[in-house]
Scaffold this motif. Structure first.
Motif, PDB file in Angstrom:
ATOM      1  N   ILE A 156     -16.245  24.929  20.033  1.00 25.97           N
ATOM      2  CA  ILE A 156     -15.599  23.618  19.911  1.00 25.97           C
ATOM      3  C   ILE A 156     -15.428  23.249  18.440  1.00 25.97           C
ATOM      4  O   ILE A 156     -14.373  22.758  18.022  1.00 25.97           O
ATOM      5  N   SER A 157     -16.460  23.477  17.644  1.00 29.42           N
ATOM      6  CA  SER A 157     -16.398  23.161  16.218  1.00 29.42           C
ATOM      7  C   SER A 157     -15.310  23.970  15.514  1.00 29.42           C
ATOM      8  O   SER A 157     -14.505  23.426  14.732  1.00 29.42           O
ATOM      9  N   GLU A 158     -15.263  25.260  15.781  1.00 34.95           N
ATOM     10  CA  GLU A 158     -14.258  26.110  15.149  1.00 34.95           C
ATOM     11  C   GLU A 158     -12.854  25.762  15.648  1.00 34.95           C
ATOM     12  O   GLU A 158     -11.882  25.812  14.901  1.00 34.95           O
ATOM     13  N   SER A 159     -12.743  25.399  16.923  1.00 34.77           N
ATOM     14  CA  SER A 159     -11.446  25.037  17.479  1.00 34.77           C
ATOM     15  C   SER A 159     -10.915  23.746  16.864  1.00 34.77           C
ATOM     16  O   SER A 159      -9.712  23.587  16.672  1.00 34.77           O
ATOM     17  N   LYS A 160     -11.816  22.824  16.552  1.00 33.83           N
ATOM     18  CA  LYS A 160     -11.405  21.579  15.908  1.00 33.83           C
ATOM     19  C   LYS A 160     -10.726  21.876  14.574  1.00 33.83           C
ATOM     20  O   LYS A 160      -9.669  21.305  14.254  1.00 33.83           O
ATOM     21  N   ALA A 161     -11.314  22.776  13.802  1.00 31.66           N
ATOM     22  CA  ALA A 161     -10.723  23.134  12.511  1.00 31.66           C
ATOM     23  C   ALA A 161      -9.377  23.827  12.694  1.00 31.66           C
ATOM     24  O   ALA A 161      -8.417  23.554  11.966  1.00 31.66           O
ATOM     25  N   ALA A 162      -9.294  24.716  13.684  1.00 25.78           N
ATOM     26  CA  ALA A 162      -8.043  25.430  13.938  1.00 25.78           C
ATOM     27  C   ALA A 162      -6.959  24.461  14.417  1.00 25.78           C
ATOM     28  O   ALA A 162      -5.789  24.583  14.039  1.00 25.78           O
ATOM     29  N   TYR A 163      -7.352  23.496  15.241  1.00 21.66           N
ATOM     30  CA  TYR A 163      -6.385  22.515  15.754  1.00 21.66           C
ATOM     31  C   TYR A 163      -5.850  21.652  14.614  1.00 21.66           C
ATOM     32  O   TYR A 163      -4.644  21.387  14.537  1.00 21.66           O
ATOM     33  N   LEU A 164      -6.734  21.224  13.738  1.00 21.17           N
ATOM     34  CA  LEU A 164      -6.324  20.429  12.580  1.00 21.17           C
ATOM     35  C   LEU A 164      -5.316  21.186  11.737  1.00 21.17           C
ATOM     36  O   LEU A 164      -4.292  20.632  11.308  1.00 21.17           O
ATOM     37  N   SER A 165      -5.585  22.464  11.504  1.00 24.80           N
ATOM     38  CA  SER A 165      -4.682  23.281  10.702  1.00 24.80           C
ATOM     39  C   SER A 165      -3.322  23.421  11.380  1.00 24.80           C
ATOM     40  O   SER A 165      -2.270  23.272  10.745  1.00 24.80           O
ATOM     41  N   THR A 166      -3.333  23.682  12.693  1.00 19.41           N
ATOM     42  CA  THR A 166      -2.086  23.870  13.435  1.00 19.41           C
ATOM     43  C   THR A 166      -1.260  22.591  13.453  1.00 19.41           C
ATOM     44  O   THR A 166      -0.054  22.610  13.181  1.00 19.41           O
ATOM     45  N   VAL A 167      -1.892  21.467  13.776  1.00 17.88           N
ATOM     46  CA  VAL A 167      -1.165  20.205  13.867  1.00 17.88           C
ATOM     47  C   VAL A 167      -0.691  19.738  12.490  1.00 17.88           C
ATOM     48  O   VAL A 167       0.374  19.122  12.367  1.00 17.88           O
ATOM     49  N   THR A 168      -1.451  20.045  11.448  1.00 16.08           N
ATOM     50  CA  THR A 168      -1.009  19.711  10.087  1.00 16.08           C
ATOM     51  C   THR A 168       0.306  20.408   9.768  1.00 16.08           C
ATOM     52  O   THR A 168       1.245  19.793   9.241  1.00 16.08           O
ATOM     53  N   ASP A 169       0.394  21.676  10.101  1.00 16.96           N
ATOM     54  CA  ASP A 169       1.642  22.420   9.856  1.00 16.96           C
ATOM     55  C   ASP A 169       2.794  21.833  10.655  1.00 16.96           C
ATOM     56  O   ASP A 169       3.917  21.694  10.143  1.00 16.96           O
ATOM     57  N   ILE A 170       2.539  21.479  11.909  1.00 17.98           N
ATOM     58  CA  ILE A 170       3.587  20.916  12.762  1.00 17.98           C
ATOM     59  C   ILE A 170       4.053  19.569  12.235  1.00 17.98           C
ATOM     60  O   ILE A 170       5.249  19.246  12.250  1.00 17.98           O
ATOM     61  N   THR A 171       3.099  18.765  11.743  1.00 15.63           N
ATOM     62  CA  THR A 171       3.439  17.455  11.186  1.00 15.63           C
ATOM     63  C   THR A 171       4.321  17.601   9.962  1.00 15.63           C
ATOM     64  O   THR A 171       5.313  16.870   9.780  1.00 15.63           O
ATOM     65  N   ARG A 172       3.981  18.541   9.094  1.00 15.24           N
ATOM     66  CA  ARG A 172       4.786  18.765   7.890  1.00 15.24           C
ATOM     67  C   ARG A 172       6.215  19.180   8.222  1.00 15.24           C
ATOM     68  O   ARG A 172       7.153  18.912   7.480  1.00 15.24           O
ATOM     69  N   GLU A 173       6.360  19.853   9.370  1.00 15.30           N
ATOM     70  CA  GLU A 173       7.687  20.297   9.806  1.00 15.30           C
ATOM     71  C   GLU A 173       8.392  19.229  10.644  1.00 15.30           C
ATOM     72  O   GLU A 173       9.497  19.464  11.147  1.00 15.30           O
ATOM     73  N   HIS A 174       7.752  18.061  10.797  1.00 16.69           N
ATOM     74  CA  HIS A 174       8.303  16.935  11.556  1.00 16.69           C
ATOM     75  C   HIS A 174       8.640  17.344  12.995  1.00 16.69           C
ATOM     76  O   HIS A 174       9.695  17.005  13.532  1.00 16.69           O
ATOM     77  N   ARG A 175       7.697  18.040  13.648  1.00 16.19           N
ATOM     78  CA  ARG A 175       7.942  18.527  15.000  1.00 16.19           C
ATOM     79  C   ARG A 175       6.994  17.918  16.035  1.00 16.19           C
ATOM     80  O   ARG A 175       6.934  18.410  17.163  1.00 16.19           O
ATOM     81  N   LEU A 176       6.279  16.870  15.687  1.00 16.13           N
ATOM     82  CA  LEU A 176       5.451  16.177  16.675  1.00 16.13           C
ATOM     83  C   LEU A 176       6.310  15.154  17.414  1.00 16.13           C
ATOM     84  O   LEU A 176       6.940  14.295  16.798  1.00 16.13           O
ATOM     85  N   VAL A 177       6.333  15.239  18.742  1.00 23.70           N
ATOM     86  CA  VAL A 177       7.146  14.340  19.558  1.00 23.70           C
ATOM     87  C   VAL A 177       6.428  12.999  19.725  1.00 23.70           C
ATOM     88  O   VAL A 177       5.242  12.961  20.079  1.00 23.70           O
ATOM     89  N   THR A 178       7.154  11.908  19.478  1.00 26.92           N
ATOM     90  CA  THR A 178       6.591  10.562  19.626  1.00 26.92           C
ATOM     91  C   THR A 178       7.375   9.722  20.626  1.00 26.92           C
ATOM     92  O   THR A 178       7.015   8.574  20.868  1.00 26.92           O
ATOM     93  N   ASP A 179       8.423  10.284  21.201  1.00 23.91           N
ATOM     94  CA  ASP A 179       9.261   9.576  22.170  1.00 23.91           C
ATOM     95  C   ASP A 179       8.429   9.101  23.360  1.00 23.91           C
ATOM     96  O   ASP A 179       7.648   9.870  23.939  1.00 23.91           O
ATOM     97  N   ASP A 180       8.607   7.840  23.753  1.00 20.64           N
ATOM     98  CA  ASP A 180       7.791   7.248  24.807  1.00 20.64           C
ATOM     99  C   ASP A 180       7.928   7.973  26.148  1.00 20.64           C
ATOM    100  O   ASP A 180       6.947   8.106  26.890  1.00 20.64           O
ATOM    101  N   ALA A 181       9.134   8.407  26.465  1.00 25.15           N
ATOM    102  CA  ALA A 181       9.339   9.087  27.742  1.00 25.15           C
ATOM    103  C   ALA A 181       8.492  10.351  27.827  1.00 25.15           C
ATOM    104  O   ALA A 181       7.880  10.652  28.854  1.00 25.15           O
ATOM    105  N   TRP A 182       8.449  11.096  26.722  1.00 30.27           N
ATOM    106  CA  TRP A 182       7.639  12.317  26.677  1.00 30.27           C
ATOM    107  C   TRP A 182       6.154  11.988  26.687  1.00 30.27           C
ATOM    108  O   TRP A 182       5.384  12.558  27.471  1.00 30.27           O
TER     109      TRP A 182
END
Length: 274
Positions: free
Chosen positions: A36-62
């Motif tokens: 769980i601890s290692e996955s938290k770090a990996a998730y942070l890294s993955t989502v950081t990259d996605i955020t920088r690429e502006h690919r996180l969906v925020t649309d209410d329907a989704w």
């Protein structure tokens, strides 16, 4: 020296056996908490990259659709596996219309790609089967199991050589395990286990069991050499038959398909949330 190392490795394997929720023997050199601890770090890294690429969906329907479906599944996951109550249940919806994939790391950190929903025209019941399957990998400690396999591979290699990253640094322990675990597919036994646990979660949450069969039919017919989801989910040829049998066997758990309450699941829309 090699003989001593091999003897030590054998003793380690004997003492590192665990049992999965379905009674299967698992190799556990890494504890679930470490995974769980290692996955938290990996998730942070993955989502950081996605955020920088502006690919996180925020649309209410989704966000409303995915949070409702996963929230019902999580309610049932916590009911059957109380230890997951304190997990950081969260989902990143990734805007990628060409990628057919979804995953759940140890600790309940999930992602689903828009492509798997739009290209396959998935129903809520089919999305529930995907996310139930992925949640089941986390519940059954498959991340820790894959990390343990990675450590075992590293230990074997270390007997005769050093393992280095692209910069030449020697990789050992959980750092290497976390890196390799993200690349390793789940075993066929783990896939069958996730199918069994996942379809039960979906039924208990109020979703149709036959959606598991229609989902995998859509996946297998996706073409183009097979989507990424299938490449990381090895499957025997009779998987749909097995899912059909499982659905018929378990549908009595919730014959009216009464929907579960929705447990709060955080939809990741900004890196600051992590």
């Amino acid at each position: 020296m090699k003989h001593i190392l091999l003897a030590g490795l054998t003793m380690l394997l004997i003492s590192a056996c665990a049992t999965s929720p379905t009674g299967r023997s698992q190799l556990m050199l890494i504890s679930p908490d470490m995974a769980i601890s290692e996955s938290k770090a990996a998730y942070l890294s993955t989502v950081t990259d996605i955020t920088r690429e502006h690919r996180l969906v925020t649309d209410d329907a989704w966000t409303n659709r995915i949070s409702t479906i996963t929230g019902r599944l999580v309610t049932e996951a916590i009911r059957k596996y109380p230890g997951s109550r304190d997990w950081d249940w969260s989902v990143a919806i990734i805007d990628d219309p060409e990628t057919l994939n979804a995953w759940c790391m140890a600790g309940g950190r999930m992602a689903i790609y828009t492509g798997i929903v739009t290209k396959l025209n998935l129903t809520d019941d089919e999305i529930a089967q995907i996310m139930g399957h992925e949640i089941s990998h986390a519940l059954a400690n498959h991340t820790a199991e894959k990390m343990s396999q990675a450590i075992l591979v590293n230990t074997g290699l270390a007997i005769t050589s050093k393992v280095t990253d692209q910069n030449g640094y020697v990789l050992t322990g959980s750092a290497l395990a976390a890196q390799l675990a993200l690349q390793l597919p789940n075993s066929r036994d783990a896939e069958r286990e996730a199918d069994e646990i996942g379809i039960e979660l979906a039924i208990r949450a109020g979703y149709r069991p036959d959606a598991a069969v229609s989902l995998w039919r859509k996946m297998s017919e996706a073409g183009g050499g097979g989507p990424e989801f299938l490449s990381t989910h090895p499957s025997p040829g009779n998987r749909m038959d097995t899912l059909q049998e499982l659905g018929e066997k378990l549908e009595s758990l919730n014959p009216s398909l009464t929907k579960s309450a929705v447990h709060p699941v955080r939809i990741v829309t900004d890196i600051q949330q992590l």
